[in-house]
Design an enzyme around this catalytic site. Structure first.
Site, PDB file in Angstrom:
ATOM      1  CG  ASN A 113      -0.435  -0.142   2.499  1.00 43.92           C
ATOM      2  OD1 ASN A 113       0.752  -0.433   2.646  1.00 43.92           O
ATOM      3  ND2 ASN A 113      -1.239   0.074   3.512  1.00 43.92           N
ATOM      4  CD  GLU A 127       4.742   0.589  12.643  1.00 43.64           C
ATOM      5  OE1 GLU A 127       3.545   0.699  12.994  1.00 43.64           O
ATOM      6  OE2 GLU A 127       5.668   1.214  13.183  1.00 43.64           O
ATOM      7  CB  CYS A 186      -2.177   0.083   8.578  1.00 44.41           C
ATOM      8  SG  CYS A 186      -0.761   1.165   8.491  1.00 44.41           S
ATOM      9  CD  GLU A 213       8.380   1.259  10.619  1.00 45.14           C
ATOM     10  OE1 GLU A 213       7.562   1.820   9.858  1.00 45.14           O
ATOM     11  OE2 GLU A 213       8.830   0.128  10.409  1.00 45.14           O
TER      12      GLU A 213
END
Ligand code: ADP
Length: 483
Positions: A156, A254, A288, A462
């Site tokens: 994505n 993640e 997400c 991150e």
């Protein structure tokens, strides 16, 4: 295939291992907007992954021993090359991923921002001295690069999920083996070429494509790899974590989300509608941090739904490179099937379709942007991430009720809410169980802040100063005999 690129060499069909382009082009990469073949990439497995890990292991010490300033200079050049090739990278990304060209350009700049930020941060990996409890001694705490890292990335954000992992690690002296998603390896390989041109030494950044299961197994079980970074589904994240246990690797995950988006009665309606459109429909709902559940308070519900549905119905759907398009195709047939299943299930359980609710007349994997009301927690789309252009609206009465609903999932990545009440803003931000909260704001990703989730949405952060901590180990040195 005819992608109009200023630098055609960016379209690769081989992998990068130890500074060499290797492998036979095999697996087809196609354009989700029309099914056309774009390129082919190698179908690598365990053997080539091990070769890449060994190359990264050989490259590690020399890279880690360079002065921070030298690594920073390479990263800085990589950043500049990414931005100089922004348009080509965006075209490759839109072709393999489907997102509108404007979003792809934005992602390239976003991806580059991590490289720029960590080029600067490379020089600021500070340690500490601690007052020693023993006479004639000192305690020094220093930070050292963790070693060889493996990264598995999703389709994505084909560029940003790579740079967000690699740039901080490369800055501190780690080396990498990256496995991009099979749908979108071309952006990754183009980034690899630019890294090479920026002067990244052979073996420092390796990219392998092919059999996810075989590659992932070697990455998680090989003793030379010290960290595995992953962005993707919670199921695969759990599997990688289990596999990584065999060699006690650090894991940075993640994973999925189920983001709530709450509109309180006292919200600025226009801002909430604009925010909801962005939070739900960016990348066709395939991020997400996309909201999966819109909770709207009873007093503003009908006005919100009317304005929101109007904005959603006005969105132009089409191939990502066509003028004015803001919604492209979904990534593949599986993604489309999941969206259809969620909408049918919601309908069967009493949801009302305000706009959309069906495949788009363009065919393929295009789906009409959809707004549903009357949604409840029994519906499949409440429990799983839809990962598509479907906005599910729930009506609620009280703050207490909505906090309970918002937090009633195993996930905790992003959450958003709109209110003009200052006390409520702080209260609700404190109570939401998520790693990131947007208050009157719908875009959370940037290079300076720590991105990540709580509960089953992941481990580690991150981005920003905190993003570097994943890639360093603390070493405590006790210096004795200093009398
Ligand atoms: P999605 O369902 O959105 O494609 P995945 O979690 O399946 O999300 O994919 C994210 C990344 O994980 C991709 O690069 C994919 O190839 C990879 N992947 C999927 N299954 C495995 C596995 N068993 N081991 C290692 N990597 C995997």
């Amino acid at each position: 295939m005819t992608l109009p690129l200023a630098k055609p060499a960016l379209l690769r069909n081989q992998c990068l291992i130890d500074g060499k382009w290797v492998g036979t082009p095999a697996g087809v990469v196609s354009n989700p907007a029309n099914g056309a073949e774009l390129s082919r990439v190698p179908e690598f497995g365990a053997k080539e992954t091990e070769e890449a890990i060994l190359a990264a292991e050989r490259a590690f010490k020399p890279w880690a021993k360079k002065q921070a300033k030298e690594r920073a200079a390479v990263l800085r050049r990589w950043f500049e090359l990414i931005m100089a090739n922004q348009e080509d990278l965006a075209r490759i990304m839109t072709a393999e991923q489907g997102k509108p060209l404007a979003e792809a350009r934005g992602e390239v700049a976003y991806a580059a921002s991590f490289v720029e930020f960590y080029a600067e941060e490379a020089k600021r990996i500070y340690g500490e001295t601690v007052p020693s409890p023993f006479p004639h001694s000192k305690i020094i705490v220093q930070k050292q690069a963790i070693g060889v890292c493996a990264a598995i990335t999703p389709w994505n954000f084909p560029a940003a999920m790579i740079t967000r992992k690699c740039a901080p690690g490369l800055a501190v002296g780690c080396t990498f083996v990256v496995k991009p998603a099979p749908d979108t390896p071309l952006t990754a390989l183009a980034l690899g070429l630019l890294a090479e041109e920026a002067g990244m030494p052979p073996g420092v950044l390796n990219i392998v494509t092919g059999d996810a299961v075989a590659i992932g197994k070697v990455m998680t079980e090989h003793p030379a790899v010290r960290l595995i970074g992953f962005t993707g589904s919670t199921g695969v994240g759990k599997l990688l974590m289990r596999q990584a246990a065999s060699t006690v690797k650090k894991v940075a995950l993640e994973l999925g989300g189920n983001a709530p988006f709450i509109v309180f009665d006292d919200a600025d309606l226009d801002a909430a509608v604009a925010g909801a459109v962005i939070a739900k429909f960016r990348n066709m709902g395939q991020t997400c941090v996309c909201t999966n559940r819109l909770f709207v308070q009873a007093g503003i519900h009908d006005r919100f739904v009317e304005a929101f549905a109007k904005a959603v119905a006005a969105m132009k759907v089409g191939p990502g490179d066509a003028e004015g398009v803001v919604q492209g195709p979904l990534i593949n047939a599986n993604a489309l099937a999941k969206v259809e299943r969620h909408v049918e299930d919601a309908r069967a359980r009493g949801a009302r379709v305000i706009t959309g609710g069906a495949r788009h007349s363009l065919g393929g994997t295009f789906y009409t942007p959809t707004v549903l009301t009357g949604v409840n927690t029994e519906m499949a789309l409440s429990q799983e991430e839809t990962f598509g252009p479907v906005a599910a609206v729930y009506k609620f009465e009280t703050e207490e009720e909505v906090l309970r609903l918002a937090n009633s999932t195993p996930f905790g990545l992003a959450a958003y809410f709109y209110t003009k009440d200052l006390a409520r803003a702080f209260r609700v931000a404190d109570e939401l169980e998520s790693g990131m909260v947007g208050v009157n704001s719908a875009i959370l990703g940037n290079e300076v802040a720590p991105f990540g989730g709580v509960k089953e949405s992941g481990l580690g952060r991150e981005g920003g100063r905190h993003g570097i901590e994943e890639f360093v180990e603390l070493k405590y040195v006790l210096m004795g005999g200093l009398n």
